[in-house]
Design a protein around this motif. Structure first.
Motif, PDB file in Angstrom:
ATOM      1  N   GLY A 121      56.078  44.796  44.806  1.00 42.21           N
ATOM      2  CA  GLY A 121      55.636  44.973  43.431  1.00 42.21           C
ATOM      3  C   GLY A 121      56.751  45.324  42.471  1.00 42.21           C
ATOM      4  O   GLY A 121      57.877  45.655  42.870  1.00 42.21           O
ATOM      5  N   ARG A 155      54.174  39.556  41.749  1.00 44.38           N
ATOM      6  CA  ARG A 155      53.482  40.809  41.470  1.00 44.38           C
ATOM      7  C   ARG A 155      53.958  41.572  40.230  1.00 44.38           C
ATOM      8  O   ARG A 155      54.942  42.289  40.274  1.00 44.38           O
ATOM      9  CB  ARG A 155      53.577  41.695  42.702  1.00 44.38           C
ATOM     10  CG  ARG A 155      53.013  41.035  43.939  1.00 44.38           C
ATOM     11  CD  ARG A 155      53.204  41.852  45.182  1.00 44.38           C
ATOM     12  NE  ARG A 155      52.630  43.176  45.093  1.00 44.38           N
ATOM     13  CZ  ARG A 155      52.597  44.038  46.106  1.00 44.38           C
ATOM     14  NH1 ARG A 155      53.133  43.701  47.274  1.00 44.38           N
ATOM     15  NH2 ARG A 155      52.069  45.233  45.948  1.00 44.38           N
ATOM     16  N   GLY A 156      53.226  41.373  39.133  1.00 39.71           N
ATOM     17  CA  GLY A 156      53.472  42.143  37.925  1.00 39.71           C
ATOM     18  C   GLY A 156      54.573  41.626  37.032  1.00 39.71           C
ATOM     19  O   GLY A 156      54.831  42.199  35.966  1.00 39.71           O
ATOM     20  N   THR A 159      54.234  41.099  33.062  1.00 43.79           N
ATOM     21  CA  THR A 159      54.273  42.187  32.083  1.00 43.79           C
ATOM     22  C   THR A 159      55.652  42.391  31.468  1.00 43.79           C
ATOM     23  O   THR A 159      55.779  43.063  30.450  1.00 43.79           O
ATOM     24  CB  THR A 159      53.806  43.508  32.721  1.00 43.79           C
ATOM     25  OG1 THR A 159      54.687  43.851  33.802  1.00 43.79           O
ATOM     26  CG2 THR A 159      52.388  43.385  33.257  1.00 43.79           C
ATOM     27  N   ALA A 216      48.947  38.757  34.373  1.00 49.02           N
ATOM     28  CA  ALA A 216      48.984  40.165  34.790  1.00 49.02           C
ATOM     29  C   ALA A 216      47.681  40.542  35.490  1.00 49.02           C
ATOM     30  O   ALA A 216      47.698  41.250  36.513  1.00 49.02           O
ATOM     31  CB  ALA A 216      49.216  41.058  33.578  1.00 49.02           C
ATOM     32  N   GLU A 217      46.568  40.057  34.950  1.00 50.92           N
ATOM     33  CA  GLU A 217      45.284  40.344  35.590  1.00 50.92           C
ATOM     34  C   GLU A 217      45.198  39.670  36.956  1.00 50.92           C
ATOM     35  O   GLU A 217      44.691  40.253  37.919  1.00 50.92           O
ATOM     36  CB  GLU A 217      44.136  39.879  34.702  1.00 50.92           C
ATOM     37  CG  GLU A 217      42.765  40.230  35.272  1.00 50.92           C
ATOM     38  CD  GLU A 217      41.616  39.841  34.350  1.00 50.92           C
ATOM     39  OE1 GLU A 217      40.802  40.716  34.021  1.00 50.92           O
ATOM     40  OE2 GLU A 217      41.548  38.660  33.965  1.00 50.92           O
ATOM     41  N   GLU A 218      45.712  38.440  37.050  1.00 52.60           N
ATOM     42  CA  GLU A 218      45.685  37.736  38.328  1.00 52.60           C
ATOM     43  C   GLU A 218      46.507  38.487  39.373  1.00 52.60           C
ATOM     44  O   GLU A 218      46.115  38.574  40.543  1.00 52.60           O
ATOM     45  CB  GLU A 218      46.214  36.311  38.145  1.00 52.60           C
ATOM     46  CG  GLU A 218      45.960  35.414  39.332  1.00 52.60           C
ATOM     47  CD  GLU A 218      46.122  33.947  39.000  1.00 52.60           C
ATOM     48  OE1 GLU A 218      46.998  33.297  39.603  1.00 52.60           O
ATOM     49  OE2 GLU A 218      45.363  33.447  38.151  1.00 52.60           O
ATOM     50  N   SER A 219      47.646  39.026  38.959  1.00 51.76           N
ATOM     51  CA  SER A 219      48.465  39.825  39.870  1.00 51.76           C
ATOM     52  C   SER A 219      47.710  41.068  40.338  1.00 51.76           C
ATOM     53  O   SER A 219      47.780  41.449  41.510  1.00 51.76           O
ATOM     54  CB  SER A 219      49.774  40.255  39.189  1.00 51.76           C
ATOM     55  OG  SER A 219      50.688  39.207  39.109  1.00 51.76           O
ATOM     56  N   ALA A 220      46.998  41.700  39.407  1.00 47.76           N
ATOM     57  CA  ALA A 220      46.236  42.904  39.748  1.00 47.76           C
ATOM     58  C   ALA A 220      45.128  42.580  40.746  1.00 47.76           C
ATOM     59  O   ALA A 220      44.907  43.326  41.715  1.00 47.76           O
ATOM     60  CB  ALA A 220      45.655  43.525  38.485  1.00 47.76           C
ATOM     61  N   TYR A 221      44.448  41.470  40.518  1.00 48.70           N
ATOM     62  CA  TYR A 221      43.392  41.068  41.453  1.00 48.70           C
ATOM     63  C   TYR A 221      43.976  40.736  42.822  1.00 48.70           C
ATOM     64  O   TYR A 221      43.372  41.044  43.856  1.00 48.70           O
ATOM     65  CB  TYR A 221      42.639  39.857  40.912  1.00 48.70           C
ATOM     66  CG  TYR A 221      41.575  40.189  39.884  1.00 48.70           C
ATOM     67  CD1 TYR A 221      40.679  41.240  40.089  1.00 48.70           C
ATOM     68  CD2 TYR A 221      41.448  39.455  38.713  1.00 48.70           C
ATOM     69  CE1 TYR A 221      39.703  41.549  39.155  1.00 48.70           C
ATOM     70  CE2 TYR A 221      40.474  39.758  37.766  1.00 48.70           C
ATOM     71  CZ  TYR A 221      39.604  40.810  38.001  1.00 48.70           C
ATOM     72  OH  TYR A 221      38.639  41.111  37.073  1.00 48.70           O
ATOM     73  N   ALA A 238      46.622  42.036  44.171  1.00 50.49           N
ATOM     74  CA  ALA A 238      46.973  43.303  44.836  1.00 50.49           C
ATOM     75  C   ALA A 238      45.734  43.954  45.444  1.00 50.49           C
ATOM     76  O   ALA A 238      45.773  44.479  46.562  1.00 50.49           O
ATOM     77  CB  ALA A 238      47.625  44.248  43.833  1.00 50.49           C
ATOM     78  N   LYS A 239      44.630  43.907  44.696  1.00 52.24           N
ATOM     79  CA  LYS A 239      43.391  44.471  45.229  1.00 52.24           C
ATOM     80  C   LYS A 239      42.861  43.621  46.379  1.00 52.24           C
ATOM     81  O   LYS A 239      42.270  44.148  47.329  1.00 52.24           O
ATOM     82  CB  LYS A 239      42.347  44.570  44.115  1.00 52.24           C
ATOM     83  CG  LYS A 239      42.690  45.611  43.059  1.00 52.24           C
ATOM     84  CD  LYS A 239      41.629  45.694  41.977  1.00 52.24           C
ATOM     85  CE  LYS A 239      41.985  46.764  40.939  1.00 52.24           C
ATOM     86  NZ  LYS A 239      40.963  46.864  39.878  1.00 52.24           N
TER      87      LYS A 239
END
Length: 245
Positions: free
Chosen positions: A45, A121-122, A125, A174-179, A181-182
């Motif tokens: 990340g 990842r991220g 941003t 950014a949202e796709e990266s967050a999803y 990661a989850k």
């Protein structure tokens, strides 16, 4: 003088042995820094990308990195531009020439840019609060402007549309990266939707009448369907809202 029995003979002097026990390190360069930093980012990340961590990966001291980049922000900007280079760009018409297929090509470009940036990842941003001007960022901007020219809109509207499209790409990536990661932690789209629906189900109709009445609709449609709709709204809004200079 005769030697006593069993006295060892003096050994033949050996050639000097290098103190280096490891293979020679690869020469440092800005490109090597970016490659090492990108590998760290993909593994752990954005927050894991530090000058010290990159130096360790390159088997050198952190101070030596500052020969090639001024600071971490500059390194992140270089990583960002490297990632943008993974986006395949369409061939656009010359200035003033028609481009009838502009909307299909631009929709594909936006989707691809989101997928590429979201896959690292991220990194998306990094573009927030900045205007990326690396060679690949400029190539992407040129492609977007060239495609928008096919819409027949004026230059000021195209300029503002470029900002809006880039912001959409950044936020969606950014949202796709967050999803993602989850997802690595076991969350699926289905489980996320189920949790959202459960939260809406606990709401009071008195306090949240619209949320309660629209509970089923709020979780309808797949993520891909919602993303496609968002791009349609974005382009329709650009076409229907000429800028006023």
């Amino acid at each position: 003088m005769a030697k006593s029995p069993g006295e060892p003979r003096p050994s033949t002097p050996s050639a000097p042995v290098s103190r280096r026990t490891r293979p020679a390190k690869a020469a440092l360069s800005a490109d090597a820094l970016v490659s090492a930093a990108l590998a760290i980012l993909d593994a752990d990340g954005l927050d894991a990308v530090t000058m010290r961590r990159v130096a360790q990966a390159l088997d050198t001291g952190a101070a030596s990195l500052y020969v090639y980049v001024a600071n971490r922000d500059e390194l992140l900007a270089l990583i960002y531009d490297r990632v943008l280079g993974e986006i395949p760009l369409p061939t656009v018409a010359a200035v003033g020439e028609p481009f009838p297929n502009w909307r299909t090509e631009l929709t594909t470009l936006i989707r691809t840019a989101i997928t590429v940036l979201g896959g690292h990842r991220g990194i998306a941003t990094v573009a927030l609060g900045d205007v990326p001007t690396g060679p690949n960022a400029l190539a992407l901007a040129e492609a977007i402007l060239g495609l928008l020219a096919g819409a027949g809109i004026d230059d000021l509207t195209r300029s503002l549309a470029l900002d809006l499209i880039n912001l959409h790409i950044t936020a969606a990536a950014a949202e796709e990266s967050a999803y993602a990661a989850k997802g690595a932690e076991g969350q699926t789209e289905e489980s996320a939707v189920a949790a959202m629906d459960e939260a809406f189900g606990r709401l009071s109709a008195t306090d949240y009448p619209h949320l309660v009445s629209m509970r089923a609709t709020l979780t309808a449609g797949s993520g891909d369907e919602r993303d496609a709709w968002g791009i349609e709204v974005l382009l329709n809004g650009i076409l229907g809202t000429p800028a006023r200079g």
